[in-house]
Design a protein around this motif. Sequence first.
Motif, mmCIF file in Angstrom:
data_model
loop_
_atom_site.group_PDB
_atom_site.id
_atom_site.type_symbol
_atom_site.label_atom_id
_atom_site.label_comp_id
_atom_site.label_asym_id
_atom_site.label_seq_id
_atom_site.Cartn_x
_atom_site.Cartn_y
_atom_site.Cartn_z
ATOM 1 N N ILE A 143 0.928 -1.180 -0.136
ATOM 2 C CA ILE A 143 -0.089 0.062 0.014
ATOM 3 C C ILE A 143 1.001 1.391 -0.027
ATOM 4 O O ILE A 143 0.400 2.135 -0.534
ATOM 5 N N THR A 144 1.950 1.209 0.786
ATOM 6 C CA THR A 144 2.891 2.386 0.761
ATOM 7 C C THR A 144 3.423 2.708 -0.641
ATOM 8 O O THR A 144 3.381 3.764 -1.220
ATOM 9 N N ASN A 145 3.723 1.714 -1.653
ATOM 10 C CA ASN A 145 4.210 2.013 -2.718
ATOM 11 C C ASN A 145 3.113 2.314 -3.858
ATOM 12 O O ASN A 145 3.268 2.980 -4.700
ATOM 13 N N ALA A 146 1.874 1.655 -3.624
ATOM 14 C CA ALA A 146 0.663 1.863 -4.387
ATOM 15 C C ALA A 146 0.397 3.577 -4.359
ATOM 16 O O ALA A 146 0.038 4.059 -5.264
ATOM 17 N N ILE A 147 0.477 4.267 -3.182
ATOM 18 C CA ILE A 147 0.217 5.428 -3.031
ATOM 19 C C ILE A 147 1.381 6.131 -3.754
ATOM 20 O O ILE A 147 1.025 7.140 -4.364
ATOM 21 N N ASN A 148 2.527 5.737 -3.725
ATOM 22 C CA ASN A 148 3.493 6.432 -4.192
ATOM 23 C C ASN A 148 3.491 6.442 -5.717
ATOM 24 O O ASN A 148 3.912 7.629 -6.288
ATOM 25 N N LEU A 149 3.091 5.488 -6.293
ATOM 26 C CA LEU A 149 3.100 5.421 -7.707
ATOM 27 C C LEU A 149 1.953 6.193 -8.216
ATOM 28 O O LEU A 149 2.093 6.513 -9.485
ATOM 29 N N LEU A 150 1.032 6.718 -7.430
ATOM 30 C CA LEU A 150 -0.124 7.422 -7.927
ATOM 31 C C LEU A 150 0.402 8.745 -7.902
ATOM 32 O O LEU A 150 -0.350 9.722 -8.645
ATOM 33 N N LEU A 156 -3.030 14.848 -6.916
ATOM 34 C CA LEU A 156 -3.563 13.463 -6.984
ATOM 35 C C LEU A 156 -3.305 12.488 -5.820
ATOM 36 O O LEU A 156 -4.466 12.127 -5.309
ATOM 37 N N ALA A 157 -2.330 12.201 -5.567
ATOM 38 C CA ALA A 157 -1.815 11.501 -4.253
ATOM 39 C C ALA A 157 -2.487 11.985 -3.114
ATOM 40 O O ALA A 157 -3.107 11.153 -2.317
ATOM 41 N N ALA A 158 -2.298 13.309 -2.713
ATOM 42 C CA ALA A 158 -2.779 13.969 -1.560
ATOM 43 C C ALA A 158 -4.422 13.790 -1.656
ATOM 44 O O ALA A 158 -4.928 13.316 -0.499
ATOM 45 N N GLY A 159 -5.000 14.198 -2.479
ATOM 46 C CA GLY A 159 -6.495 14.067 -2.641
ATOM 47 C C GLY A 159 -7.129 12.620 -2.609
ATOM 48 O O GLY A 159 -8.050 12.422 -1.897
ATOM 49 N N VAL A 160 -6.496 11.566 -3.182
ATOM 50 C CA VAL A 160 -6.899 10.311 -3.141
ATOM 51 C C VAL A 160 -6.873 9.590 -1.963
ATOM 52 O O VAL A 160 -7.667 8.962 -1.138
ATOM 53 N N SER A 161 -5.480 10.201 -1.104
ATOM 54 C CA SER A 161 -5.284 9.621 0.313
ATOM 55 C C SER A 161 -6.361 10.356 1.228
ATOM 56 O O SER A 161 -6.709 9.641 2.119
ATOM 57 N N ALA A 162 -6.721 11.770 0.916
ATOM 58 C CA ALA A 162 -7.673 12.539 1.762
ATOM 59 C C ALA A 162 -8.765 11.695 1.720
ATOM 60 O O ALA A 162 -9.598 11.354 2.857
ATOM 61 N N ILE A 163 -9.242 11.364 0.626
ATOM 62 C CA ILE A 163 -10.624 10.450 0.537
ATOM 63 C C ILE A 163 -10.325 9.316 1.440
ATOM 64 O O ILE A 163 -11.535 8.957 1.944
ATOM 65 N N ALA A 164 -9.455 8.222 1.014
ATOM 66 C CA ALA A 164 -9.443 7.239 1.926
ATOM 67 C C ALA A 164 -9.421 7.369 3.102
ATOM 68 O O ALA A 164 -9.960 6.666 4.093
ATOM 69 N N PHE A 188 -6.028 13.320 8.022
ATOM 70 C CA PHE A 188 -7.026 13.865 7.058
ATOM 71 C C PHE A 188 -6.790 15.494 6.963
ATOM 72 O O PHE A 188 -6.680 15.998 5.878
ATOM 73 N N GLY A 189 -6.801 16.017 8.166
ATOM 74 C CA GLY A 189 -6.630 17.499 8.332
ATOM 75 C C GLY A 189 -5.425 18.043 7.750
ATOM 76 O O GLY A 189 -5.210 18.965 7.107
ATOM 77 N N SER A 190 -4.261 17.173 8.174
ATOM 78 C CA SER A 190 -2.953 17.280 7.887
ATOM 79 C C SER A 190 -2.830 17.468 6.183
ATOM 80 O O SER A 190 -2.099 18.207 5.581
#
Length: 348
Positions: A143-150, A156-164, A188-190
């Motif tokens: 999962i760490t690398n999945a977010i990194n690849l995105l 993009l990665a920040a927004g998808v991470s915030a939604i998750a 989420f806030g950060s």
Amino acid sequence: MLYIVIALSFILSLILTPMVKKFAVRIGALDYPNARKVHQYVMPRMGGLAIFISFVIGFLVFLPQTYTLWPILLGAIIITATGMLDDLYQLTARGKLTLQLLAAGVTVIGGVQLEFITLPFIDERVEFGYWAIPITIIWIVAITNAINLLDGLDGLAAGVSAIALFTISMLAVMMGNPLLALIGFLLFGSTVGFLAYNFHPAKIFMGDTGALFLGYMISVISIMGLFKNATIFSLIVPIIILGVPILDTVFAIIRRMVQKKPISAPDKFHIHHCLIRLGLTHRQTVMLIYLMSAMFSLAAILFTRATMWGSTAILIALIILVELIVEITGLISKNYRPLLNLISKVTV
């Protein structure tokens, strides 16, 4: 309480990000444009340090200082340091993986483990025993690398991470897990505070510092909460929430294996690259992937509230949806590019 947690972490991240930007420029943590990247200008990276610092401050202020949480923080420090080193010196794939395994190992030894699953319909419990350690480490690193690849477009990665993170936190509230909710909302806030500077056109990139940290934390809190009474179906919940980065990673691995390239080899065939080539603008591509992530997150929430048979139906529907997305994207790219360009112009 949760509103205060979100507000404080958001404000801290807003204040810290410009400071981190100046720090990144001073030490030379810069991202230069090349043939593989979308951006055209030199950009400071390492912006994820602002997310990390605001989270740590919130961690010390709001979270109980228990023995079980310190290994998670230690793992977060290791993974953030890994990202900072990579943003500065471009670590080798083997070096990054070694440090990721170290961070995951520290966390797992500290007690964050997927120890068993309960088979649906027959309620039979299957213990993993010693396999719990490698299974959990693989999950964290994956999962760490999945977010990194995105992390290939502004926000993009920040927004998808915030939604998750928001989805996991809300599920934690529904399940009566206040500790997990606090951690999730702090993150989420950060992340949203940083996103104010990272959304297109970005003023700073999160770099591997932020992508690795967010991927690590999302993987860990998903184990802490959603796997607590792990059935095969509950194991699927975080996978659904992270559907976009996981699918993108799986396709990237398959693509590189078919092309006989190293799995770590970069390319411009990730989902965001493909959407841009189909005619969408930078911002439209990011917003479309946000929408896809939100759909997966909504499906995950419905999945947890449904009956066993209802969950099965949702899972089958998601599988069909993924297949349709793949097929339709391929069809559009071959035959309907003029139509897509028209839609793109109308929605600017």
